[in-house]
Design a protein around this motif. Structure first.
Motif, mmCIF file in Angstrom:
data_model
loop_
_atom_site.group_PDB
_atom_site.id
_atom_site.type_symbol
_atom_site.label_atom_id
_atom_site.label_comp_id
_atom_site.label_asym_id
_atom_site.label_seq_id
_atom_site.Cartn_x
_atom_site.Cartn_y
_atom_site.Cartn_z
ATOM 1 N N UNK A 160 0.820 -1.204 0.000
ATOM 2 C CA UNK A 160 0.000 0.000 0.000
ATOM 3 C C UNK A 160 0.854 1.255 0.000
ATOM 4 N N UNK A 161 0.471 2.249 -0.809
ATOM 5 C CA UNK A 161 1.196 3.519 -0.770
ATOM 6 C C UNK A 161 0.795 4.383 0.427
ATOM 7 N N UNK A 162 -0.378 4.110 0.996
ATOM 8 C CA UNK A 162 -0.860 4.836 2.175
ATOM 9 C C UNK A 162 -1.188 3.800 3.240
ATOM 10 N N UNK A 163 -0.598 3.942 4.404
ATOM 11 C CA UNK A 163 -0.779 2.938 5.459
ATOM 12 C C UNK A 163 -2.192 3.006 6.041
ATOM 13 N N UNK A 164 -2.822 1.829 6.123
ATOM 14 C CA UNK A 164 -4.116 1.715 6.790
ATOM 15 C C UNK A 164 -5.286 2.327 6.062
ATOM 16 N N UNK A 165 -5.090 2.729 4.824
ATOM 17 C CA UNK A 165 -6.181 3.373 4.093
ATOM 18 C C UNK A 165 -7.098 2.328 3.452
ATOM 19 N N UNK A 166 -8.379 2.704 3.310
ATOM 20 C CA UNK A 166 -9.344 1.855 2.629
ATOM 21 C C UNK A 166 -9.578 2.379 1.220
ATOM 22 N N UNK A 167 -10.045 1.490 0.349
ATOM 23 C CA UNK A 167 -10.285 1.853 -1.049
ATOM 24 C C UNK A 167 -11.714 2.370 -1.183
ATOM 25 N N UNK A 168 -11.847 3.546 -1.802
ATOM 26 C CA UNK A 168 -13.190 4.107 -2.021
ATOM 27 C C UNK A 168 -13.676 3.888 -3.444
ATOM 28 N N UNK A 169 -12.747 3.751 -4.364
ATOM 29 C CA UNK A 169 -13.126 3.540 -5.761
ATOM 30 C C UNK A 169 -12.090 2.645 -6.406
ATOM 31 N N UNK A 170 -12.559 1.558 -7.050
ATOM 32 C CA UNK A 170 -11.645 0.588 -7.613
ATOM 33 C C UNK A 170 -11.334 0.832 -9.074
#
Length: 318
Positions: A160-170
């Protein structure tokens, strides 16, 4: 006329008369004889007793010398016994330590074997039952396989490029949040607060770092990686690297922002191979623990050619 006491002794042979004077003479003579005999006997006994006492005294001296010698020998034996006891105690303690070290080594060997089995399982190495390898050979093989895999994991985008982030749009077609038209979304979006750190997902060189006007990306970073891969990081608030700079996997390259055509702060992240956009999600999931995953999840990459360029181990792409 003097009076004399006459004593008559009568026997079968007749009678004899003795006057006191005669008897006294006999008694005196007998006394003298007995006294002389007693003197000689006493002297003889005294000499013998003295000799016996002298012998006993000599024996006593000999016994005392033997006792002193025996006492010295006993003390020597006691000293040797104490030394032997101390040596036995020390030897017993050393034996206990060696047994304890042996037990610890056996436990360490068991743990090492378990660790080797786990690493072999992670790296996909199947030991040969016909030719079992030594721990040293297994370790060397694991090192070589790990170096190969780490090289690829540092060369090809992953994580992941951002730690702990969730995906909002695939990745794929979607209704654009601003134009409200269906269009291709070539990356995935990670909604995060402004200023959230962004990290490089592989080693590479900075192809572009700055404002990309007219594209909707806003502040954009493009990194070139090995084997024809590129990664895009868009809508950044800050850019912390410069064009032409070398970066390494995990290096801080910028922060999340909302520059360009966005409805809110987020990171737009793309993975491309030879200019072809790929779904970044499999690459974000890929790592050392599931190394084989990417070769089956992404079919648009000629992994066989990559294997020929840089041979993988037994678990490489088929």
């Amino acid at each position: 006329m003097r009076q004399k006491l006459i004593i008559t002794l009568t026997t079968v042979r007749g009678s004899k008369q003795y006057t006191l004077n005669q008897l006294a003479k006999y008694l005196v003579g007998l006394f003298l004889l007995l006294s002389a005999l007693s003197f000689f006997v006493s002297n003889l006994l005294l000499v013998k007793t003295r000799d016996h006492l002298n012998g006993l005294a000599q024996e006593k001296l000999m016994l005392e010398e033997q006792y002193i010698e025996a006492l010295g020998t006993q003390q020597s034996y006691m000293k040797n016994l104490i030394e032997l006891s101390e040596l036995f105690t020390e030897t017993f303690y050393e034996k206990y330590q060696l047994e304890n070290e042996k037990y610890q080594l056996e436990e360490e060997v068991i743990r090492l074997d378990a660790d080797l089995n786990e690493m072999e399982s992670i790296l996909g190495i199947i030991p040969s039952p016909e030719q079992p390898a030594s721990p040293e050979e297994r370790t060397d093989l694991l090192k070589a396989a790990a170096l190969q895999r780490l090289f690829l994991l540092h060369s090809i985008p992953n994580g992941l490029p951002v730690k702990g982030a969730k995906i909002s749009s695939g990745f794929g077609e979607r209704v654009h949040p601003i134009s409200r038209r269906r269009s291709q979304h070539n990356g995935i979006d990670f909604p995060s607060p402004i200023g959230t750190p962004i990290y490089a997902t592989a080693d590479g060189i900075v192809e572009r770092a700055g404002l990309e006007s007219g594209s909707g990306f806003g502040n954009l970073i493009i990194l070139q990686h090995n084997f024809g891969f590129k990664t895009f990081y868009a809508h950044l608030n800050e850019i912390k690297i410069a064009q032409g700079q070398y970066v390494h996997k995990g290096q801080l390259i910028g922060t999340v922002g909302k520059t360009g055509r966005v409805t809110g702060p987020h990171l737009h992240y793309e993975v491309r191979h030879l200019l072809t956009p790929l779904d970044p999600y499999p690459f974000a999931r890929w790592g050392l623990s599931n190394f084989d995953y990417i070769f089956n999840a992404v079919e648009d990459i000629p992994w066989e050619s990559l294997s020929a360029i840089y041979p993988l181990n037994q678990a490489g792409p088929q």
